[in-house]
Design a protein around this motif. Structure first.
Motif, PDB file in Angstrom:
ATOM      1  N   LEU A  27     -28.162  63.707 -49.940  1.00 35.12           N
ATOM      2  CA  LEU A  27     -26.870  64.297 -50.286  1.00 35.12           C
ATOM      3  C   LEU A  27     -26.857  65.779 -49.930  1.00 35.12           C
ATOM      4  CD1 LEU A  27     -24.069  64.140 -51.549  1.00 35.12           C
ATOM      5  CD2 LEU A  27     -25.140  64.426 -53.800  1.00 35.12           C
ATOM      6  N   TYR A  28     -27.929  66.473 -50.217  1.00 36.46           N
ATOM      7  CA  TYR A  28     -28.018  67.886 -49.857  1.00 36.46           C
ATOM      8  C   TYR A  28     -27.862  68.064 -48.343  1.00 36.46           C
ATOM      9  CZ  TYR A  28     -30.154  72.289 -48.517  1.00 36.46           C
ATOM     10  OH  TYR A  28     -30.388  73.504 -47.927  1.00 36.46           O
ATOM     11  N   ASP A  36     -19.584  76.481 -43.485  1.00 37.51           N
ATOM     12  CA  ASP A  36     -20.032  77.422 -44.505  1.00 37.51           C
ATOM     13  C   ASP A  36     -18.899  77.926 -45.388  1.00 37.51           C
ATOM     14  OD1 ASP A  36     -22.585  77.157 -43.558  1.00 37.51           O
ATOM     15  OD2 ASP A  36     -22.532  78.992 -42.344  1.00 37.51           O
ATOM     16  N   ASP A  37     -17.665  77.948 -44.855  1.00 34.68           N
ATOM     17  CA  ASP A  37     -16.560  78.506 -45.634  1.00 34.68           C
ATOM     18  C   ASP A  37     -15.852  77.466 -46.495  1.00 34.68           C
ATOM     19  OD1 ASP A  37     -15.454  77.136 -43.539  1.00 34.68           O
ATOM     20  OD2 ASP A  37     -14.017  78.702 -42.971  1.00 34.68           O
ATOM     21  N   TRP A  38     -16.376  76.249 -46.526  1.00 34.18           N
ATOM     22  CA  TRP A  38     -15.809  75.240 -47.419  1.00 34.18           C
ATOM     23  C   TRP A  38     -16.378  75.435 -48.821  1.00 34.18           C
ATOM     24  CZ3 TRP A  38     -15.484  69.654 -45.038  1.00 34.18           C
ATOM     25  CH2 TRP A  38     -14.632  69.666 -43.929  1.00 34.18           C
ATOM     26  N   GLY A  39     -15.553  75.254 -49.821  1.00 31.72           N
ATOM     27  CA  GLY A  39     -16.018  75.288 -51.196  1.00 31.72           C
ATOM     28  C   GLY A  39     -16.574  73.942 -51.616  1.00 31.72           C
ATOM     29  N   ALA A  40     -17.128  73.909 -52.828  1.00 26.46           N
ATOM     30  CA  ALA A  40     -17.775  72.693 -53.319  1.00 26.46           C
ATOM     31  C   ALA A  40     -16.803  71.525 -53.420  1.00 26.46           C
ATOM     32  CB  ALA A  40     -18.429  72.965 -54.671  1.00 26.46           C
ATOM     33  N   SER A  59     -19.134  64.229 -57.199  1.00 29.04           N
ATOM     34  CA  SER A  59     -18.305  65.231 -57.871  1.00 29.04           C
ATOM     35  C   SER A  59     -18.596  66.630 -57.327  1.00 29.04           C
ATOM     36  CB  SER A  59     -18.561  65.207 -59.382  1.00 29.04           C
ATOM     37  OG  SER A  59     -19.884  65.630 -59.661  1.00 29.04           O
ATOM     38  N   ARG A  60     -17.680  67.524 -57.577  1.00 31.05           N
ATOM     39  CA  ARG A  60     -17.857  68.919 -57.173  1.00 31.05           C
ATOM     40  C   ARG A  60     -19.116  69.497 -57.783  1.00 31.05           C
ATOM     41  NH1 ARG A  60     -16.462  73.673 -59.811  1.00 31.05           N
ATOM     42  NH2 ARG A  60     -16.101  75.498 -58.450  1.00 31.05           N
ATOM     43  N   SER A  61     -19.375  69.163 -59.027  1.00 33.51           N
ATOM     44  CA  SER A  61     -20.529  69.745 -59.715  1.00 33.51           C
ATOM     45  C   SER A  61     -21.852  69.342 -59.077  1.00 33.51           C
ATOM     46  CB  SER A  61     -20.526  69.333 -61.189  1.00 33.51           C
ATOM     47  OG  SER A  61     -20.656  67.923 -61.321  1.00 33.51           O
ATOM     48  N   GLU A  62     -21.897  68.178 -58.419  1.00 32.96           N
ATOM     49  CA  GLU A  62     -23.139  67.713 -57.820  1.00 32.96           C
ATOM     50  C   GLU A  62     -23.550  68.539 -56.605  1.00 32.96           C
ATOM     51  OE1 GLU A  62     -24.064  63.268 -57.905  1.00 32.96           O
ATOM     52  OE2 GLU A  62     -21.871  63.274 -58.003  1.00 32.96           O
ATOM     53  N   ALA A  65     -23.990  73.907 -56.667  1.00 30.32           N
ATOM     54  CA  ALA A  65     -25.099  74.855 -56.565  1.00 30.32           C
ATOM     55  C   ALA A  65     -25.545  75.022 -55.118  1.00 30.32           C
ATOM     56  CB  ALA A  65     -26.266  74.389 -57.433  1.00 30.32           C
ATOM     57  N   TRP A  66     -25.516  73.939 -54.348  1.00 27.68           N
ATOM     58  CA  TRP A  66     -25.947  74.010 -52.950  1.00 27.68           C
ATOM     59  C   TRP A  66     -24.915  74.730 -52.087  1.00 27.68           C
ATOM     60  CZ3 TRP A  66     -26.553  67.991 -52.979  1.00 27.68           C
ATOM     61  CH2 TRP A  66     -27.548  67.633 -53.893  1.00 27.68           C
ATOM     62  N   VAL A  67     -23.648  74.480 -52.371  1.00 27.73           N
ATOM     63  CA  VAL A  67     -22.584  75.032 -51.528  1.00 27.73           C
ATOM     64  C   VAL A  67     -22.221  76.455 -51.940  1.00 27.73           C
ATOM     65  CG1 VAL A  67     -20.168  74.769 -50.836  1.00 27.73           C
ATOM     66  CG2 VAL A  67     -21.653  72.746 -51.020  1.00 27.73           C
ATOM     67  N   ASP A  68     -22.015  76.666 -53.224  1.00 26.38           N
ATOM     68  CA  ASP A  68     -21.536  77.971 -53.691  1.00 26.38           C
ATOM     69  C   ASP A  68     -22.655  78.960 -53.972  1.00 26.38           C
ATOM     70  OD1 ASP A  68     -19.022  76.884 -53.518  1.00 26.38           O
ATOM     71  OD2 ASP A  68     -18.821  76.484 -55.679  1.00 26.38           O
ATOM     72  N   ASP A  69     -23.826  78.461 -54.369  1.00 26.73           N
ATOM     73  CA  ASP A  69     -24.914  79.360 -54.743  1.00 26.73           C
ATOM     74  C   ASP A  69     -26.071  79.353 -53.755  1.00 26.73           C
ATOM     75  OD1 ASP A  69     -23.447  79.916 -57.019  1.00 26.73           O
ATOM     76  OD2 ASP A  69     -24.464  78.380 -58.215  1.00 26.73           O
TER      77      ASP A  69
END
Length: 271
Positions: A27-28, A36-40, A59-62, A65-69
């Protein structure tokens, strides 16, 4: 031969709070293919709508962390390191042969901590020490010595870097973890029988030099320790295979003939 380790098996030495650790790695990787400019939220929606993958209900939460952080699953980091250092090579290379020697070194005079997978070796002769140092160097991690103050045992040799990742790789490749006894050590890894003859010779030397008991005035050596009987049969078979001489397994150990010790290059000259 098949690789000593696979990315999937290495990933599964880790824990993940909600899914199989290997699935989390996949998934990662899928999330990492998005711009890169897409949000979670947009990344999760794209993954869910993509019919070419096996993911659904992400889900967005899954992926947040990888996308936004810009974080990364520990299992994915380990898989990437294994690839970069050649630990997962398909076949025998200088690196995988070094890993094999480190695995057998754990059987002979090493340990891997159950809680954190940190490996260490405590050989009590300079030749065995040099063999482990060379293997750690070929494995790409280097080595360090850790003094054991007040302990009669030899100082420990540990990886210079990537300790826990290497320890996980060694466990996947067949090294015992935690206490070694008859209940936990039943035999040598299956790949030993199919290893190149030169490597098998090195493995036999590690075992006999590191664990064999010498006797005054005799060339024979014995290996006696708390292991399952299949382990002794495997060790005897390995020694006989590489020397063409006799090694006898019993329920409690292995007796190595003087001729076999001589073929291993371990027979001390008499004066």
């Amino acid at each position: 031969m098949p690789p000593l380790i696979t990315p999937k098996a290495l990933a599964r030495t880790y824990n993940h709070p909600s899914k199989d650790p290997w699935t989390a790695v996949e998934l990662y990787r899928e999330a990492a293919t998005k711009p890169d400019d897409w949000g979670a939220q947009r990344v999760a929606s794209a993954i869910n709508s993509d019919q070419s993958n096996d993911f659904e209900g992400i889900s967005r939460s899954e992926v947040r962390a990888w996308v936004d952080d810009d974080s990364k699953p520990d299992a994915a980091r380990a898989v990437d390191v294994a690839r970069e250092l050649g630990w997962d090579a398909d076949g025998w290379t200088d690196t995988t042969e070094a890993l094999a020697e480190l695995v057998i070194g754990v059987y002979a005079f090493g340990s891997i901590v159950t809680e954190n997978y940190v490996p260490s070796w405590s050989p009590d002769d300079p030749d065995s020490q040099g063999a482990i140092e060379d293997a750690l160097t070929w494995a790409g991690v280097g080595y360090q010595h850790v003094e054991r103050d007040g302990d009669a045992q030899a100082d420990e040799i540990r990886p210079g870097q990537q300790s826990t990742k290497l320890g996980r790789v060694l466990v996947v490749a067949g090294a015992p973890m935690g206490d070694k006894n008859a209940d936990s050590v039943h035999g040598l890894p299956d790949w030993v029988a199919d290893a190149p003859m030169v490597l098998k010779l090195n493995l036999a030397v590690i075992l006999v030099r590191g664990r064999g008991t010498e006797y005054e005035g005799k060339g024979t050596r014995t290996i006696q320790t708390d292991r399952g009987p299949q382990y002794f049969r495997d060790v005897a078979r390995l020694i006989e295979d590489v020397t063409g001489e006799t090694a006898t397994a019993s329920e409690h150990g292995v007796t190595i003939s003087a001729a076999a010790v001589r073929e291993l290059g371990l027979l001390r000259p008499t004066h």
